[in-house]
Motif scaffolding. Sequence first.
Motif, mmCIF file in Angstrom:
data_model
loop_
_atom_site.group_PDB
_atom_site.id
_atom_site.type_symbol
_atom_site.label_atom_id
_atom_site.label_comp_id
_atom_site.label_asym_id
_atom_site.label_seq_id
_atom_site.Cartn_x
_atom_site.Cartn_y
_atom_site.Cartn_z
ATOM 1 N N GLY A 78 0.801 -1.214 0.000
ATOM 2 C CA GLY A 78 0.000 0.000 0.000
ATOM 3 C C GLY A 78 0.831 1.259 0.000
ATOM 4 O O GLY A 78 2.055 1.245 0.102
ATOM 5 N N SER A 100 -3.770 3.832 0.083
ATOM 6 C CA SER A 100 -4.191 3.073 1.246
ATOM 7 C C SER A 100 -4.195 4.004 2.456
ATOM 8 O O SER A 100 -3.287 4.823 2.633
ATOM 9 N N GLY A 108 -7.376 0.353 4.169
ATOM 10 C CA GLY A 108 -8.222 0.133 3.004
ATOM 11 C C GLY A 108 -7.964 1.174 1.939
ATOM 12 O O GLY A 108 -7.414 2.249 2.214
ATOM 13 N N THR A 109 -8.353 0.866 0.723
ATOM 14 C CA THR A 109 -8.180 1.783 -0.399
ATOM 15 C C THR A 109 -9.181 2.937 -0.304
ATOM 16 O O THR A 109 -10.366 2.719 -0.010
ATOM 17 N N LYS A 133 -12.333 -1.886 6.287
ATOM 18 C CA LYS A 133 -10.889 -1.883 6.388
ATOM 19 C C LYS A 133 -10.430 -3.117 7.157
ATOM 20 O O LYS A 133 -11.190 -3.703 7.934
ATOM 21 N N PHE A 140 -4.293 -4.212 -2.570
ATOM 22 C CA PHE A 140 -5.116 -2.998 -2.538
ATOM 23 C C PHE A 140 -5.734 -2.689 -3.907
ATOM 24 O O PHE A 140 -6.581 -1.812 -4.015
ATOM 25 N N SER A 142 -6.411 -0.826 -6.961
ATOM 26 C CA SER A 142 -6.241 0.620 -6.935
ATOM 27 C C SER A 142 -5.985 1.309 -8.264
ATOM 28 O O SER A 142 -5.611 2.472 -8.272
ATOM 29 N N SER A 156 -10.375 -2.733 -6.698
ATOM 30 C CA SER A 156 -10.144 -3.001 -5.274
ATOM 31 C C SER A 156 -9.755 -4.460 -5.101
ATOM 32 O O SER A 156 -10.506 -5.355 -5.480
ATOM 33 N N ARG A 159 -7.532 -7.895 -0.481
ATOM 34 C CA ARG A 159 -6.731 -7.700 0.731
ATOM 35 C C ARG A 159 -6.135 -8.991 1.285
ATOM 36 O O ARG A 159 -5.840 -9.089 2.477
ATOM 37 N N ALA A 172 -14.153 -5.112 -1.125
ATOM 38 C CA ALA A 172 -12.908 -5.791 -1.466
ATOM 39 C C ALA A 172 -13.132 -6.788 -2.601
ATOM 40 O O ALA A 172 -14.169 -7.447 -2.680
ATOM 41 N N ASN A 207 -6.684 -9.215 -7.282
ATOM 42 C CA ASN A 207 -5.901 -7.991 -7.061
ATOM 43 C C ASN A 207 -5.655 -7.313 -8.407
ATOM 44 O O ASN A 207 -4.586 -7.451 -8.989
#
Length: 362
Positions: A78, A100, A108-109, A133, A140, A142, A156, A159, A172, A207
């Motif tokens: 992150g 993050s 969390g993002t 979170k 993450f 993103s 997202s 995680r 997530a 991811n």
Amino acid sequence: MGGLLLLVIGLQAVAATDEKIEVVTVASGLEHPWGMAFLPDGRVLITERPGRLRIIEGGRLIPKAVTGLPQIAAVGQGGLLDVAIHPNYLENGWIYLSFSAEGKGGLGTEVVRGRLRGMQLVDVETIFKVEKKSSGGRHFGSRLLFDRKGYLYITSGERGDRPRAQDLDDHAGSVIRLYDDGRTPVDNPYVNRPGTKPEIYSYGHRNPQGMTLHPETGEVWTHEHGPQGGDEINIIEPGRNYGWPVITYGVNYGWGTKIGEGTQKVGMEQPLYYWDPSIAPSGMSFYSGDQFPQWRGNLFVGALKYQLLVRLELDGDRVIKEHRLLKEKLGRIRDVREGHDGYLYLLTDEGNGRLVRLEPSQ
């Protein structure tokens, strides 16, 4: 394979195979750069994962970082991650950042937008936070992307907690779709459905660290990291389940044991393309410029694991050939973008990372 590929790195030339290109270093001294965006006036915005937003102007990296950023938690994978500009940037000046952040329950993002005034980000407002979170520094996602209608897409990761990708009451492991100010579009697939997050557009993702628009169809394409094998490219459609962790072409790290129920299941999408073994993809862009006419319509993907750039030839939405460029020549390639000038730009994810430009060899 094709002819000779000439890589010009500083004053050093090294040989590889495929097309003739040159690699020109635009800027170095970047600490783990992650994302980039090109402003209409020629400046380049670059994020550094430790939490800095940098500007390249006139081919020079400005030593001072932009101030006014939100509080960023640079933990594990992150930190400050992607950057995008509004489609109507010339009118409204909005710049979007994903990162993050700490909050109740862990990390969390989150996504903010703000306007650049000199070397300061002003009018900063949070438009999205992943709920919930959690602890740990992995996955993450993103990437940020605007489509042709002005909707904002956010990837997202799950995680590192696999079941979250199948939970529609959890951001997530999903692709998020919003209006540019963070409101939820009324035609998102889970609006007004109890027990779901209305911001979710698709789910079942592990991811996703690559996202781009198809230059002809306007479709949103993503790629995501698999485990040991099973990196995927997908075309994102509303309400679709992309399978993780129920189906995957990857296996568990170390022992190579099976994950989930296999590689296919009714109601879950098959990837358009996948890699086994994994290449650890990050960054993705279609090429539509004039500098490399032979590449027009090809899809480019950066790779961290093998330190290379993948070029995919397509026939519609089918990959017909894969080329591997720059293997172990530049380092870990984190992001790939086409610039306004029609050249391809790459970011290398290193402690002394670089922004480089690919040009045709003369």
